[in-house]
Design an enzyme around this catalytic site. Structure first.
Site, short mmCIF file in Angstrom:
data_model
loop_
_atom_site.label_atom_id
_atom_site.label_comp_id
_atom_site.label_asym_id
_atom_site.label_seq_id
_atom_site.Cartn_x
_atom_site.Cartn_y
_atom_site.Cartn_z
N LYS A 1 -3.02 -6.15 10.21
CA LYS A 1 -3.75 -5.96 8.96
C LYS A 1 -2.88 -6.47 7.80
O LYS A 1 -1.65 -6.29 7.82
CB LYS A 1 -4.04 -4.46 8.79
CG LYS A 1 -4.89 -4.09 7.59
CD LYS A 1 -5.18 -2.58 7.59
CE LYS A 1 -6.05 -2.14 6.41
NZ LYS A 1 -6.35 -0.69 6.44
N SER B 1 -11.33 0.55 6.12
CA SER B 1 -10.87 -0.68 5.51
C SER B 1 -10.28 -1.69 6.48
O SER B 1 -10.18 -2.86 6.16
CB SER B 1 -9.83 -0.35 4.44
OG SER B 1 -8.67 0.18 5.05
N SER C 1 -9.90 4.69 8.07
CA SER C 1 -9.89 3.22 8.14
C SER C 1 -9.50 2.61 9.47
O SER C 1 -9.62 1.39 9.63
CB SER C 1 -8.97 2.65 7.07
OG SER C 1 -9.63 2.65 5.85
#
Ligand code: GLN
Length: 487
Positions: free
Chosen positions: A79, A154, A178
């Site tokens: 990420k 997210s 997330s």
């Protein structure tokens, strides 16, 4: 197709020299070339660096350094919130434009030491604020099961990349859901470890008392392998627990006789999709048939969790994001004086959701409102944690849906922040309490066919129980083996 395997399968084949780490990585890169133009999970990708890591993994294996290294040569995506020395670090925000990390996050250092090929920067909501990856400054990611839908957020890029076979695993971060929410919506396994079990050093801070790093994988066993590699005490993170790396592999066996599972009464809310409800009900029956005893439990303060989260998380975010001032990182837009420079830089660099949270967080911390909002939220947070600790005196773990609905259409909730915030109603309490949680596939909606996630919550340091329960369920079902239609 090496890119479609689980870590355990690929590790066995690498060990038997059926495939090299370079070939496995190349299969991932080919897959990215084939689908990522439409999926948009990757923000950037340094192919030369990834290939060099793969060659190094092959060299280590040739030198006989592969014993007890299940991640040697395994391609794992990151990420865009985790620091990798020499690589861009952007948090999918314009404000970090051009910023290059000067050091490796602890989790990256550990994965590299284990021989994993850590590659790519995968998409996310800006600064991890969101539930759909639509808040990225660089365009949304599609859901591999239906590109017109969101992958969750997210960490939507991490979930989409794993589900679409662009990598074998990915790391994400979970502040209020997330990891678990996108894992549920994309049909993979996602783990939020106990707060403090995985070092946050090198994770860009959103809400420091809630943030945890964790894996996305295609099997429960794979998540245990990655957790083992990334966990353990780190003196560079003052909130890191004084615990060694946790190995849950030994817990992954057998049926569930003797295990007590709790169903929280307060999670049976209105607004939950009937297909999600029936999939979770069926999963509970399955767990019972595997030997678990099912009990109803109560978490009486659940209804306050989302409100509490949006006070504490925004307060911490407003403080953490003060550092992006045009002086130290990335973007700078000059003005006649420093104040104007700050205003221009932050005005142009942050997207609307990040601004909304900074303003909300500054408000709840301001004198006159601090006691009414922030202090009170901290007290409610303690009550929420106590609810869980009390429940864990009766049961070993809790079982809930991960999300109230399957993946929704892109654009459907962008104009309604409250609707978006309610996506995390089942995942947020876990972060407030600091406990651990895992989501794994437990079914599909019918039309369209979209994954549904089952959440298992455990007490602090209760990861072994999570893995035992999740693995027993996974072995008894085939949801995790389904592949999305994207070609
Ligand atoms: N969706 C939640 C939020 O927007 C959780 C995000 C997260 O876990 N990073 O804050």
């Amino acid at each position: 197709m090496w890119n479609t395997l689980t870590i355990s399968d690929l590790a066995a084949r690498l060990g038997r020299r059926e495939v090299s780490a370079r070939e496995a990585l190349q299969a991932c890169l080919d897959r990215i070339d084939q689908v990522d133009g439409r999926l948009h999970a990757f923000l950037s990708l340094d192919r030369a660096d990834a290939l060099a890591q793969a060659d190094e993994a092959d060299a280590r294996r040739a030198r006989g350094e592969s014993a007890d290294q299940p991640l040697l040569g395994i391609p794992i995506a990151l990420k865009d919130i985790l620091a990798v020395r020499g690589q861009p670090l952007g948090c999918a925000s314009k404000i970090l434009h051009g910023f290059i990390s000067p050091y490796d996050a602890t989790v990256v250092e550990k994965l590299k030491a284990a021989g994993a090929v850590v590659f790519g920067r995968v998409n996310m909501d800006e600064f991890a604020m969101g539930s759909s990856t639509e808040n990225s400054a660089f365009g949304r990611t599609g859901n591999p099961w239906d590109l017109d839908r969101i992958p969750g957020g997210s960490s939507g890029g991490s979930a989409a990349a794993v589900a679409a076979d662009e990598c074998l695993a990915a790391l994400g971060s979970d502040t209020g859901g997330s990891i678990r929410q996108p894992a549920a919506l994309c049909g993979c396994v996602g783990l939020k470890p106990t707060y403090g079990l995985v070092s946050r050093y090198g994770l860009v801070a959103f809400a420091s008392s809630l943030d945890q790093i964790g894996p996305f994988t295609r099997s429960v066993r794979d998540a245990a392998l990655v957790l083992h590699a990334i966990s353990g005490h780190d003196p560079r993170d003052s909130t890191s627990l004084p615990e060694p790396a946790i190995d849950c592999a030994a817990a992954i066996h057998g049926d569930l006789r003797g295990i007590k599972l709790g169903l929280p009464r307060e999670y049976r809310i209105e607004g939950i999709d009937p297909e999600v409800k029936s999939a979770v009900d069926a999963a509970v029956r399955q767990l019972e048939s595997l030997g678990a005893e099912i009990l109803e439990v109560s978490l009486p303060h659940t209804q306050y969790a989302v409100a509490t989260y949006y006070i504490i998380a925004t307060a911490e975010a407003s403080a953490n994001l003060a550092r992006y001032d045009g002086v130290r990182y990335g973007l700078r837009i000059d003005g006649d004086d420093p104040i104007e420079m700050y205003a221009r830089t932050r005005g142009a660099g942050f997207g609307p959701e990040v601004k909304r949270r900074i303003i909300l967080g500054t408000y709840v911390l301001s004198s006159g409102y601090y006691d009414a909002y922030y202090l009170r939220a901290q007290k409610v947070r303690t009550l929420i944690r106590q609810d869980f600790l009390r429940a864990f005196e009766q049961v070993d773990a809790l079982v809930t849906p991960t999300t109230p609905t399957a993946a929704f259409r892109a654009g459907e909730k962008v104009d309604n922040p409250l609707q978006m915030y309610l996506c995390d109603i089942f995942t947020i309490p876990c972060n407030l309490a600091g406990i651990c949680g895992l989501s794994l596939p437990c079914g599909f909606t019918r039309e369209p066919r979209l994954p549904i996630g089952l959440q298992i919550l455990g007490p602090p340091m209760g990861e072994r129980t999570l893995f035992k329960v999740a693995h027993a369920y996974e072995q008894a079902t085939s949801w995790h083996r389904q592949k999305p239609p994207i070609q």
